[in-house]
Motif scaffolding. Structure first.
Motif: not given
Ligand code: KG4
Ligand code: ZN
Length: 388
Positions: A28-29, A31, A48-51, A54, A56, A157, A347
């Motif tokens: 992560h992150p 895209i 976008r997968l964050d650290k 999660r 977005e 989540n 996702w």
């Protein structure tokens, strides 16, 4: 089973049906661009997968083909495939533009590889492979049903384990989602999918296509107790569904009402929805019991719904009641992410990418691709064949 696969940039081991070994390149992150073409929606999205794991949604573009299929009262596979070819490039460009990104900004590209209409799958998959090759991106193949199943991770989540009701135009299943990549089918339909039952009911009442939203709209003004339609398979031991008889009962009732008035249509739709809600509540209760007794599941895992029919307001109310009665939380994605979309593909693709689970560019489309590969076909009347 451990299988070695060569991927765009590296070679690593990946464990099928379990957590894959993480490749150092796939952190992560991330895209990810997702592409969805398995049925009658041409869609592309960037997430976008964050650290923290999660997601977005940076863009989510969908073009529905309703106008092309409406006159036929259902999806025509050849028309669907051609329509995907005509607009997919534009939809992808729009998804990137909306996200303010270029191909070079992506870490991976994910496409639905099945299950679905083979022509459409080939269009999306081939396009994704070409982009991955041209821009040296990692390539991820996504199971459309798994993408529906994991949508609550993006929207709420919510992580496994949970019990999933998947109700769409092509599928109706109750699945125990144990973990990413680990699914146990608790129930399925022996004939029509629930969305199909809505679409066929709408067709026989001449309400247009797609049928689900039209039936729901008419049902709002109707009396849900005016017709006592059958509740197929209610109280049966297995958690399976059957909708063919219900649809026939609606047709018989409609035939008796000719010439049919608007009020009759509203009452038929409301009574149909009422029967559906009862059946779903009953089958989920049974599946919950099976999950506990046969699969040792803790009583309080959440109930999750997904698929186009999960947009239905009455069904959502019935699910809330059922979850309360069973003592579990209910998690349902917002309506626009219940129906087919590419954000869920991006996702699911990002989840796989983060685990290092990418695919070779020779991965073939799979028209049939059950979530639970070990599940047996269930035979109904024989008329519709076996459904996985
Ligand atoms: O998940 P989805 O977009 O596509 C498939 O993977 O099949 O689901 C489409 C199905 C269609 O059968 C459509 O009539 C149904 O979802 N649907 C609804 C509603 N909105 C869409 N059914 C009942 N009520 C709705 N509001
Ligand atoms: Zn779907």
């Amino acid at each position: 089973m451990v299988q070695s696969r060569t991927v765009g940039k590296s070679e690593f081991s990946v464990q099928i049906n379990g957590m894959a070994t993480k490749s150092p390149e796939h952190q992560h992150p991330a895209i990810v661009l997702g592409i969805e073409t398995s049925c009658d929606e041409t869609a592309a999205a960037v997430i976008r997968l964050d650290k923290a794991g999660r997601g977005e949604i940076l863009s989510n573009i969908i073009r529905s083909q309703w106008e092309e299929h409406e006159q036929f009262g259902g999806v025509v596979p050849e028309i669907a495939a051609r329509a995907h070819v005509e607009c997919l490039d534009e939809i992808i460009a729009l998804a990137l533009e909306t996200a303010g990104l270029d191909f070079q900004d992506l870490n991976a590209i994910a496409a639905t590889a099945g299950p679905g209409l083979i022509g459409g799958l080939l269009v999306g998959l081939t396009t994704a492979k070409s982009i991955a090759f041209a821009h040296n991106l990692d390539f991820v193949t996504v199971n459309h049903l798994e993408a529906h199943a994991l949508t609550v991770g993006l929207t709420d989540n919510q992580t496994p384990p949970y019990m999933l009701l998947l109700v769409s135009g092509g599928h109706t299943q109750i699945v125990l989602v144990r973990d990413f990549g680990s699914y146990v089918r608790l129930g399925t339909t022996i004939d029509d999918a629930l969305g199909e039952a809505f679409d066929k009911t709408a067709k026989l009442l001449d309400l247009g296509f797609p049928g689900g939203p039209a039936v729901e709209q008419h049902a709002r003004l109707g009396n849900p107790n005016r017709f006592d339609f059958p509740r197929p398979l209610r109280n049966r031991r297995e958690a399976h569904f059957s909708f063919a008889g219900l649809k026939t009962a609606v047709r018989r009732a409609a035939e008796k009402l000719q010439p049919i008035a608007d009020e009759d249509i509203a009452n038929l739709c409301a009574s149909f929805e009422n029967a559906i809600c009862d059946v779903v509540a009953d089958r989920l209760t049974r599946a919950h019991e099976i999950a506990k007794v046969e699969h040792g599941v803790d009583q309080d895992i959440p109930l999750v719904a997904a698929g186009g029919v999960a947009r239905n307001r009455k069904l959502r109310e019935a699910l809330k009641e059922t979850a309360n009665r069973l003592g579990c939380n209910l998690v349902v994605p917002p309506p626009e992410l219940c129906t087919d979309n590419a954000a869920m593909i991006a996702w699911a693709g990002a989840q796989q990418y983060a685990r290092g689970d990418t695919s070779d560019l020779d991965f073939s489309a799979r028209a049939r691709w059950p979530l639970d590969e070990a599940s047996q076909a269930v035979y109904g009347s024989g008329k519709h064949g076996a459904k996985a």
